[in-house]
Design a protein around this motif. Structure first.
Motif, short mmCIF file in Angstrom:
data_model
loop_
_atom_site.label_atom_id
_atom_site.label_comp_id
_atom_site.label_asym_id
_atom_site.label_seq_id
_atom_site.Cartn_x
_atom_site.Cartn_y
_atom_site.Cartn_z
N SER A 29 0.83 -1.20 0.00
CA SER A 29 0.00 0.00 0.00
C SER A 29 0.86 1.26 0.00
N THR A 70 0.66 5.37 0.17
CA THR A 70 -0.26 6.44 0.52
C THR A 70 0.41 7.78 0.32
N ILE A 89 -4.04 9.72 -1.52
CA ILE A 89 -4.93 8.67 -2.03
C ILE A 89 -4.20 7.34 -1.87
N GLU A 90 -4.88 6.35 -1.34
CA GLU A 90 -4.24 5.04 -1.15
C GLU A 90 -4.17 4.30 -2.48
N ASN A 91 -3.01 3.74 -2.77
CA ASN A 91 -2.77 2.99 -4.00
C ASN A 91 -2.22 1.63 -3.61
N ARG A 92 -2.94 0.58 -3.93
CA ARG A 92 -2.50 -0.78 -3.62
C ARG A 92 -1.89 -1.42 -4.86
#
Length: 109
Positions: free
Chosen positions: A45, A47, A50-53
């Motif tokens: 993850s 961050t 905006i969270e980006n996985r």
């Protein structure tokens, strides 16, 4: 990518590599059976508002198979792949230096 995140990734990489790749540890040295580093995370993850996985794979090499327990440069991360990301993401400015500072049991972030 921020410098703080790069430092966190490099620290996590060396901690994971040392934890999994150490073959025998004497009081003064850490030895590996292989000079290659390959660390794979599923659902890493990122961050920054905006969270980006993403799936993250880091590859590189140690300079030597035996590392003296002293603060020094021990290897390089030469490849960083992000796959299946929620949002397009890429790394800039490879290679990353991998250093040894201290290793005590379990590493917690």
């Amino acid at each position: 990518m921020t410098t703080k995140l790069k430092a966190l990734l490099a620290t996590a990489t060396i901690a994971a590599a040392l934890a999994t790749a150490v073959n025998a540890a004497s009081a003064r040295n850490l030895s590996t059976s292989n000079q290659n580093i390959r660390v794979v995370w599923r659902e890493f993850s990122l961050t920054g508002g905006i969270e980006n996985r993403c799936d993250l794979t880091l590859e590189g090499s140690f300079h030597y198979r035996t590392i003296i327990k002293a603060v020094l440069l021990v290897g390089l991360i030469t490849r960083a792949d992000l796959n299946r990301c929620s949002f397009p993401t890429r790394f800039l400015s490879l290679p990353w230096r991998v250093g040894y500072g201290l290793f005590r049991g379990v590493y917690r972030i």
